[in-house]
Write a protein that holds these residues in place. Structure first.
Motif, short mmCIF file in Angstrom:
data_model
loop_
_atom_site.label_atom_id
_atom_site.label_comp_id
_atom_site.label_asym_id
_atom_site.label_seq_id
_atom_site.Cartn_x
_atom_site.Cartn_y
_atom_site.Cartn_z
N TRP A 310 35.54 53.89 43.97
CA TRP A 310 34.65 52.81 44.57
C TRP A 310 34.81 51.41 44.36
O TRP A 310 35.14 50.51 44.61
CB TRP A 310 33.24 53.65 44.83
CG TRP A 310 33.04 54.44 46.19
CD1 TRP A 310 32.39 55.50 46.26
CD2 TRP A 310 33.59 54.22 47.79
NE1 TRP A 310 32.11 55.77 47.91
CE2 TRP A 310 32.97 55.37 48.27
CE3 TRP A 310 33.60 53.24 48.60
CZ2 TRP A 310 32.94 54.68 49.86
CZ3 TRP A 310 34.44 53.28 49.67
CH2 TRP A 310 33.46 53.89 50.14
N TYR A 313 37.89 50.29 44.15
CA TYR A 313 38.28 49.46 45.74
C TYR A 313 37.91 48.48 45.63
O TYR A 313 38.12 47.63 46.51
CB TYR A 313 37.85 50.91 47.00
CG TYR A 313 38.07 49.97 47.98
CD1 TYR A 313 39.27 50.42 48.44
CD2 TYR A 313 37.37 49.87 49.33
CE1 TYR A 313 39.89 50.22 50.22
CE2 TYR A 313 37.31 49.77 50.70
CZ TYR A 313 38.20 50.55 50.16
OH TYR A 313 39.44 50.21 52.05
N GLN A 314 36.58 47.29 45.41
CA GLN A 314 35.55 46.85 45.44
C GLN A 314 36.38 45.59 44.66
O GLN A 314 36.93 44.87 45.18
CB GLN A 314 34.09 46.89 45.26
CG GLN A 314 33.84 47.70 45.65
CD GLN A 314 33.20 47.59 47.46
OE1 GLN A 314 34.16 48.33 48.14
NE2 GLN A 314 32.98 46.38 47.59
N TYR A 318 37.53 42.77 46.58
CA TYR A 318 37.22 41.22 45.94
C TYR A 318 39.04 39.94 45.68
O TYR A 318 39.05 38.98 45.76
CB TYR A 318 36.59 41.07 44.71
CG TYR A 318 35.31 41.26 45.73
CD1 TYR A 318 34.44 40.37 45.51
CD2 TYR A 318 34.79 42.34 44.84
CE1 TYR A 318 33.17 40.13 46.24
CE2 TYR A 318 33.35 42.58 45.58
CZ TYR A 318 32.84 41.60 46.04
OH TYR A 318 31.33 41.62 46.52
N SER A 354 31.22 48.51 52.21
CA SER A 354 31.73 47.72 50.59
C SER A 354 32.65 46.96 51.78
O SER A 354 32.68 46.08 50.54
CB SER A 354 32.29 49.98 50.33
OG SER A 354 34.05 50.03 51.22
N GLN A 355 33.58 47.42 52.68
CA GLN A 355 34.26 46.05 53.10
C GLN A 355 34.09 44.34 53.39
O GLN A 355 33.79 43.13 52.74
CB GLN A 355 35.01 46.70 54.34
CG GLN A 355 35.89 47.40 54.16
CD GLN A 355 36.72 48.28 55.39
OE1 GLN A 355 35.91 48.02 56.46
NE2 GLN A 355 37.61 49.67 54.49
N ALA A 358 32.16 42.67 50.30
CA ALA A 358 33.16 42.48 50.14
C ALA A 358 33.29 40.79 50.46
O ALA A 358 34.83 40.08 49.83
CB ALA A 358 34.39 42.75 49.44
N SER A 547 27.60 41.09 43.55
CA SER A 547 28.54 39.98 43.61
C SER A 547 27.75 38.52 43.96
O SER A 547 26.38 39.19 44.89
CB SER A 547 29.85 39.94 44.68
OG SER A 547 30.18 38.55 44.70
N MET A 560 25.73 46.50 46.37
CA MET A 560 26.78 47.49 47.08
C MET A 560 26.24 49.10 46.16
O MET A 560 26.64 48.47 44.78
CB MET A 560 28.50 47.34 47.06
CG MET A 560 29.16 48.74 48.73
SD MET A 560 28.21 49.16 50.08
CE MET A 560 28.23 50.36 49.55
#
Length: 629
Positions: A310, A313-314, A318, A354-355, A358, A547, A560
């Protein structure tokens, strides 16, 4: 994919009120995507269904150039595209149409005299041995039994001329966007992964013209130390970039407002130079990119990701946002595919959160298809929340007081695994330490305003990059940290720090072995060296990815939570309590938090010296914190 932490106030805080609104945005920045199969008689039904589930940005599939029959005779499909564009606009929506890039399928090829491969064998991509890129049913799930699937070289001039004519015709329908899937060199089907194709006559001649080299004789395939192979890698990336650029320019010559959106599955990793579709190179020549970006060993599915996957993936998302420089980033990924042990709504919500946290746009799709939904009720709930908070999520994000981490495309191209492990490790370290980071690239180096720039095992630095790094160091107020290999040739200036043991690679290796037991404190010396102070300070578990950015002139923190997630099991996070965020007094004393799928809540800060501290309510999946004037 086929349808079927000091007292000195940083200058950034002082200038918050004077900041502008960032790059111009358009409808692509705010889409909530759903996909539908387009026929001659269902345009109205598609738009009605889209409106009912909160879709804004309707993908329709009737692929003209990717089907040999309509590549030759497109009229019927063009009428359908025109119809859905009109219906979408009447409803205040937007629509975009799928077309294939370098792939073309002939239906029932085993029963017809004319197929693309039979009619135009010279158009086909080929292995070094001469084997053509021709496949049948089973090579990929979207290829039916009896069909012929071929991959065409973009240097086949006759094919390209017809292809661009089809692009002009599609643009003339009034559709809002052209969605270009799989503009690749064929290196991703079984038996083709290590071919570094294509070695057809057209491509070999183009490489000869560009470099003077014979691709069949002068290149040591797969040898990244070979200068000629490096030229071949760069040539292949440039060829795909130029092809997509021509699609965009051709479409806009008919309709200046139409958007070009390629779908690309390679992300920041080694697959990009192998396939030739490099999102870093593509973003400047298109309006948005739809990333079919997977991470981990779970067949694309978020429900099978480990917490480390995960976080990784972030980092990919980014990175895309940094490459995009204000353009939209769409994510076509998959949450669930029939696993009875996994909650469908929870998996969908985790993927969406998660999407959008970001800054990427969520595309809901089931399994491994583009159309439909795993759960329409959950889709509507997610899309309603996104719509309510779209400015919070998608307005331009600007750095406040970041630590820069450098993405080197050339290092990724030639030293992919080594570079990505260091790069990813450093960014996860900063994300888990809740420090503000900014991904810096060769395109953005000159405008980077942070005080610290970290090079994660960057092994190739060209003259322009070296000049940019010298300029960055020139004021004396900036520091360059070299992690791992030092290819800068910048000498021993006082404001250059060197970490030959590569903290990023070390940290990532430790996370792979014992995620959950490894914390940022293991790299305390490095963190202290690169971050003497922070304007915004976050206290939270390292299982929370953060972030920090400015949105419309005010500081925000995007959080997140991945605590408690189990691949193939529990998809509901362990709520995180006691998260606190502090900002300088000048930033303001009134805050707010918007938990994922919940309403905005006001927060009152507590003064602590020259700072203001805010305590967040428990965060389950995700949340956005901000300051209000």
């Amino acid at each position: 994919m086929r349808l079927s932490s000091g007292t000195i106030l940083p200058l950034a805080f002082v200038l918050w009120a004077a900041t502008g609104n960032g790059p111009e945005q358009n409808w692509t920045n705010y889409v909530r995507i759903g996909a539908y199969g387009l026929r001659s008689d269902n345009a109205a039904q598609i738009v009605q269904r889209a409106q009912a589930s909160g879709v804004f940005g309707i993908e329709v599939d009737n692929d003209i150039p990717g089907r040999y029959e309509s590549f030759l005779q497109p009229d019927e499909k063009l009428k359908a595209i025109r119809a859905v564009a009109e219906k979408a606009h009447a409803a205040g929506n937007r629509a975009f149409v799928y077309i294939a890039g370098t792939e073309c399928i002939t239906a029932n090829a085993d029963k017809t005299q004319h197929t693309l491969a039979k009619d135009h064998p010279d158009w086909l991509q080929r292995k070094l041995t001469g084997e053509p890129a021709v496949f049948g049913g089973g090579a990929a799930f979207w290829i039916r039994k009896g069909d012929e699937d071929v991959w065409v070289t973009p240097f086949a001039s006759e094919w390209r001329k017809i292809y661009m004519q089809r692009v002009r015709q599609i643009a003339a329908t009034g559709i809002d966007g052209i969605y270009v899937d799989i503009p690749y060199w064929m290196t991703h089907f079984d038996g083709w992964e290590d071919t570094w194709a294509s070695f057809d006559d057209h491509t070999v001649a183009a490489f000869k013209s560009a470099t003077g080299l014979d691709a069949r004789k002068d290149v040591k395939l797969g040898d990244f130390s070979d200068p000629n192979f490096q030229k071949w890698v760069e040539f292949r990336i440039q060829a795909i970039t130029d092809f997509v650029r021509e699609i965009d320019q051709t479409a806009k010559s008919v309709n200046p407002e139409i958007k070009t959106i390629p779908e690309i599955y390679p992300g920041i990793e080694e697959e990009a130079p192998r396939v030739g579709a490099d999102v870093y190179s593509l973003y400047p020549v298109v309006d948005a990119i739809a990333h079919e970006y997977e991470f981990g060993n779970g067949e694309h599915l978020s429900s099978l990701r480990t917490p480390l996957q995960w976080f990784s993936y972030q980092i990919g998302m980014y990175s895309f946002r940094a490459f995009a420089q204000g353009k939209a980033t769409w994510i076509l990924n998959y949450s669930w595919d029939g696993d009875k042990k996994v909650s469908v709504p929870e998996s969908m919500m985790n993927l969406a959160a998660s999407q959008v946290l970001a800054g990427a746009n969520f595309w809901d799709a089931p399994g491994h298809s583009m159309a439909g939904s795993n759960d329409l009720a959950t889709r509507k709930k997610i899309f309603d929340w996104i719509k309510t908070n779209e400015k919070l999520l998608y307005r331009p994000r600007k750095p406040v007081d970041p630590i820069g981490v450098y993405f080197s495309p050339s290092t990724r191209n030639f030293f992919g695994d080594e570079f990505i492990r260091s790069y990813r490790g450093l960014l996860i370290l900063l994300m888990q330490a809740h420090l503000e980071f900014q991904i810096v690239t060769p395109r953005t180096l000159a405008n980077f305003k942070g005080r610290m720039l970290v090079l994660p095992d960057v092994r190739t630095v060209d003259q322009q990059e070296q000049k940019g790094m010298k300029n960055f160091l020139g004021t004396g107020a900036h520091t360059l940290a070299v992690s791992g290999t030092d290819a800068t040739h910048l000498g021993n200036a006082e404001n250059i720090l060197r970490f030959p043991d590569d903290p990023g690679r070390t940290y990532y290796a430790a996370l792979e072995k014992q995620f959950g037991k490894v914390t940022p404190e293991t790299q305390a010396d490095f963190l202290k060296a690169v971050n003497p102070s922070s304007a915004i300070r976050v206290e939270a578990s390292p299982e929370v990815a953060t972030s920090i950015a400015e949105v419309d002139g005010e500081p925000h923190v995007f959080l997140m939570n991945f605590a408690g997630l189990q691949p193939g099991g529990n998809q509901r996070q362990t709520a995180q309590s006691g998260i606190t965020i502090s900002v300088p007094m000048e930033a303001g004393t009134k805050g707010f938090v918007v938990p994922f799928l919940q309403d905005k809540q006001a927060l009152k800060g507590t003064r602590e010296g020259d700072r203001v501290s805010f305590r967040l309510p428990p965060v389950e999946k995700a949340a956005v914190f901000g300051i209000e004037r």
